[in-house]
Design a protein around this motif. Sequence first.
Motif, short mmCIF file in Angstrom:
data_model
loop_
_atom_site.label_atom_id
_atom_site.label_comp_id
_atom_site.label_asym_id
_atom_site.label_seq_id
_atom_site.Cartn_x
_atom_site.Cartn_y
_atom_site.Cartn_z
N LYS A 22 -56.05 -57.50 11.90
CA LYS A 22 -57.21 -58.41 11.87
C LYS A 22 -57.94 -58.30 10.54
CE LYS A 22 -58.06 -58.11 16.83
NZ LYS A 22 -58.94 -57.57 17.88
N GLU A 23 -58.14 -57.09 10.06
CA GLU A 23 -58.80 -56.88 8.77
C GLU A 23 -58.00 -57.52 7.63
OE1 GLU A 23 -61.81 -55.22 7.93
OE2 GLU A 23 -62.15 -55.47 10.07
N GLN A 26 -58.26 -61.36 7.64
CA GLN A 26 -59.56 -61.86 7.17
C GLN A 26 -59.61 -61.96 5.65
OE1 GLN A 26 -62.49 -59.30 8.97
NE2 GLN A 26 -62.30 -60.30 10.97
N THR A 32 -57.49 -68.87 9.00
CA THR A 32 -56.58 -68.52 10.07
C THR A 32 -57.33 -68.35 11.39
OG1 THR A 32 -56.83 -66.16 9.63
CG2 THR A 32 -54.97 -67.26 8.57
N LYS A 121 -52.15 -56.71 3.91
CA LYS A 121 -52.59 -58.05 3.53
C LYS A 121 -51.58 -58.70 2.59
CE LYS A 121 -55.64 -59.86 0.41
NZ LYS A 121 -56.67 -59.70 -0.55
#
Length: 155
Positions: A22-23, A26, A32, A121
């Motif tokens: 989730k991090e 973001q 998204t 990421k």
Amino acid sequence: MNTNFLKLLLADDDEDDCFFFKEAVQGLPVATMLTVVHDGEQLMELLHNKASDLPDFLFLDLNMPRKGGHECLMEIRLSPTLRRLPVIILSTYINPDTEEKLYKSGATHCIVKPPHIAQLKDVIQRELALTVEAVSLPPAKDALPVEVVPTPKST
């Protein structure tokens, strides 16, 4: 596929991995919406119930309770409504034999989970870009329909 807004689905039973995912999402340069499920049965139920509004990408962990990732992948690829869904395997460890089986079963990509959010990421962003590019490419020449013209009979 709208590349300005992506619907992502994560199937992973590890709470920490879900938090890191989730991090990482973001921090992506594209908008998204992330949905998270925690086991394979929950995943398949969601996919079958939302077949008309599927996610753009599924990130699938292999080791989950109730139904494992490999079993889910095979079920997805056998379903006419789900088979085109890009499935990116995201697991703590993938040995070469398992990786080969996953690709033969229809995995879009296989990724070992990186240890840091920044790396995660980067991996997610790269996988999304690769998959969007592959989906938007024209079909391979040998995948185009071929018209078969009967050969005239010689007299």
